[in-house]
Design an enzyme around this catalytic site. Structure first.
Site, mmCIF file in Angstrom:
data_model
loop_
_atom_site.group_PDB
_atom_site.id
_atom_site.type_symbol
_atom_site.label_atom_id
_atom_site.label_comp_id
_atom_site.label_asym_id
_atom_site.label_seq_id
_atom_site.Cartn_x
_atom_site.Cartn_y
_atom_site.Cartn_z
ATOM 1 N N LYS A 246 6.735 4.529 18.142
ATOM 2 C CA LYS A 246 6.116 5.767 18.633
ATOM 3 C C LYS A 246 6.903 6.429 19.776
ATOM 4 C CE LYS A 246 1.567 4.542 17.029
ATOM 5 N NZ LYS A 246 0.263 4.019 17.300
ATOM 6 N N ASP B 179 0.827 -1.213 0.000
ATOM 7 C CA ASP B 179 0.000 0.000 0.000
ATOM 8 C C ASP B 179 0.860 1.260 0.000
ATOM 9 O OD1 ASP B 179 0.958 -0.280 2.536
ATOM 10 O OD2 ASP B 179 -0.966 -0.152 3.545
ATOM 11 N N ASP C 43 1.757 6.359 1.900
ATOM 12 C CA ASP C 43 0.969 5.177 2.246
ATOM 13 C C ASP C 43 -0.470 5.514 1.857
ATOM 14 O OD1 ASP C 43 -0.850 3.704 3.720
ATOM 15 O OD2 ASP C 43 0.213 3.883 5.610
HETATM 16 P P1 GTP Z 1 -5.553 -1.200 7.838
HETATM 17 O O1 GTP Z 1 -6.508 -2.269 8.275
HETATM 18 O O2 GTP Z 1 -6.257 0.024 7.360
HETATM 19 O O3 GTP Z 1 -4.459 -0.924 8.827
HETATM 20 O O4 GTP Z 1 -4.832 -1.725 6.533
HETATM 21 P P2 GTP Z 1 -3.889 -2.997 6.240
HETATM 22 O O5 GTP Z 1 -3.914 -4.019 7.304
HETATM 23 O O6 GTP Z 1 -4.273 -3.432 4.875
HETATM 24 O O7 GTP Z 1 -2.495 -2.295 6.123
HETATM 25 P P3 GTP Z 1 -1.253 -2.174 7.107
HETATM 26 O O8 GTP Z 1 -0.711 -0.819 6.920
HETATM 27 O O9 GTP Z 1 -1.608 -2.614 8.477
HETATM 28 O O10 GTP Z 1 -0.251 -3.245 6.488
HETATM 29 C C1 GTP Z 1 0.783 -2.896 5.577
HETATM 30 C C2 GTP Z 1 0.816 -3.834 4.386
HETATM 31 O O11 GTP Z 1 1.018 -5.183 4.810
HETATM 32 C C3 GTP Z 1 -0.481 -3.797 3.599
HETATM 33 O O12 GTP Z 1 -0.139 -3.817 2.227
HETATM 34 C C4 GTP Z 1 -1.176 -5.074 3.999
HETATM 35 O O13 GTP Z 1 -1.924 -5.597 2.916
HETATM 36 C C5 GTP Z 1 -0.031 -6.005 4.345
HETATM 37 N N1 GTP Z 1 -0.348 -6.938 5.431
HETATM 38 C C6 GTP Z 1 -0.646 -6.623 6.718
HETATM 39 N N2 GTP Z 1 -0.859 -7.734 7.431
HETATM 40 C C7 GTP Z 1 -0.700 -8.786 6.583
HETATM 41 C C8 GTP Z 1 -0.799 -10.219 6.734
HETATM 42 O O14 GTP Z 1 -1.087 -10.749 7.806
HETATM 43 N N3 GTP Z 1 -0.550 -10.974 5.625
HETATM 44 C C9 GTP Z 1 -0.227 -10.425 4.427
HETATM 45 N N4 GTP Z 1 -0.017 -11.228 3.381
HETATM 46 N N5 GTP Z 1 -0.136 -9.083 4.242
HETATM 47 C C10 GTP Z 1 -0.363 -8.287 5.315
#
Ligand code: GTP
Length: 367
Positions: free
Chosen positions: A157, A106, A217
């Site tokens: 943080k 993202d 992001d």
């Molecule tokens: P929010 O629910 O809004 O926080 O979004 P998110 O969980 O999609 O994004 P976050 O910023 O927490 O995670 C960063 C990146 O890692 C994103 O591209 C997610 O798709 C990916 N990601 C987070 N957790 C996982 C996971 O458990 N497995 C995989 N394959 N990708 C993950």
């Protein structure tokens, strides 16, 4: 070269846009986000791409397929339950035999991957972490490193008096697959909080790659709109459609009434129709097959595909998903797919309307 893209998150902060469409394929100026990412990666020779995912995998597969159309090979590593960032790469370890990139799915950036790889090799690192500077790091995971770039510490943080680095993790890594031996199979495990600090504590060579490349992001509505404003301002030199001068780009088959006013930057998808007396001002993107009715006003908004803005309606600072019909005044609203808002309503203050809701005539007013 291989790259794993982490695309398993549910994108909760972008709801309701991500309730039916996972964040990696939400449109960014009329193209799925991942398509842009894949083009950037393949420009650096990263053409064997593994998508690590679990949330709505079919929606991603049906848009990107085997990657042939983008000139890359795509493989899918599907998690039954989310395994976290490191757990997801461990799950895909069968694909990885050599140094590989890992990307948060993202982040939009123009980071120089060739320079990052060269620095990784020079440092003989087991892990390199791209870092981006921020003014106020107190809300982020901060990375401290020494004069050689070797990572010393991760601080989540930090309080203002604890801030010793303004660099945060930018979500692009180079890893040697051997480090994955430290990640337990099938368990939820995070790079940022578990594997990387553990490697540093064990004296392994973990290096920072600080960069001032463009970096954002896309995961919140504010950032999602910011990305559009930046792209329309030419920040990444992207192809936005056929240029028509004065900050206007249009797809094929658009019909713009001669009495309509377009004030750029505005990008239109294919077959967009703009009616008489309508005013569209940028930064605005209008997706394919959308129709802007007579005398309607659309400003600083992102409309996905097949959106209908009714005659005389106002849409300002909104994000509107596919197949919505808006016949009201909407300011700072986020509408999920197939929402209908009838006339006599006023949406405001960041209201988020869940997919398929119908707001009948004269129901909602703000202030
Ligand atoms: P929010 O629910 O809004 O926080 O979004 P998110 O969980 O999609 O994004 P976050 O910023 O927490 O995670 C960063 C990146 O890692 C994103 O591209 C997610 O798709 C990916 N990601 C987070 N957790 C996982 C996971 O458990 N497995 C995989 N394959 N990708 C993950």
């Amino acid at each position: 070269m291989k790259g794993v893209v982490l695309v398993g998150g549910e994108g909760t902060r972008l709801r309701p846009l991500t309730l039916h469409l996972p964040k990696p394929v939400v449109p960014i100026v009329n193209r799925p986000f991942l398509e842009r990412m894949v083009r950037w990666m393949s420009g650096y020779g990263v053409r064997e791409i593994i998508l690590a995912l679990g949330y709505l995998p079919d929606k991603i597969r049906e848009r990107l397929g085997d990657g042939g159309a983008l000139g890359v090979n795509l493989a899918y590593s599907v998690e039954e339950a989310p395994l976290g960032t490191a757990g997801a790469v461990k799950h895909a370890a069968g694909y990885l035999t050599d140094t590989c990139f890992v990307f948060n799915g993202d982040i939009l950036t123009d980071l120089d991957l060739a320079a990052m790889l060269a620095a990784h090799r020079r440092a003989q690192a087991v892990v390199s972490i791209a870092l981006t500077p921020v003014d106020d790091p107190t809300q982020y995971g901060v990375v401290e490193f020494d004069a050689e770039g070797r990572v010393q510490r991760f601080v989540e943080k930090p309080r203002p008096d604890e801030v010793r680095s303004h660099y945060i993790n930018a979500g692009t890594y180079l890893i040697e697959p051997a480090v994955l031996e430290r990640v337990p199979a099938g368990q939820y495990w995070m790079f940022e909080r578990q594997l990387f600090p553990e490697l540093v504590a064990a004296g392994e060579r973990v290096f920072a790659f600080p960069t001032d490349a463009y970096w954002i992001d896309i995961g919140t509505p504010e950032k999602y709109r910011q990305v559009h404003a930046d792209l329309l301002a030419g920040r990444l030199g992207d192809h936005l459609g056929n240029p028509h001068g004065d900050g206007l780009w249009a797809g094929d088959g658009c019909q713009i009434d001669p009495s309509a006013t377009l004030i750029g930057p505005v990008a239109l998808g294919d077959r967009v129709r703009i009616g008489p007396g309508a005013v569209v001002s940028g930064p605005t993107v209008i997706g394919a097959d959308s129709v802007i009715g007579a005398n309607a006003h659309v400003a600083e908004s992102i409309l996905w595909e097949r959106v209908q803005v009714g005659e005389g309606a106002i849409v300002s600072e909104c994000i509107i998903a596919n197949d919505c019909r808006v016949e009201c005044q909407a300011y700072r609203a986020i509408l999920g797919a197939r929402v209908v808002v009838e006339p006599g309503n006023r949406l405001d203050r960041g209201i988020r309307v869940w997919p398929e809701r119908v707001i009948p005539r004269d129901t909602l007013r703000f202030g």
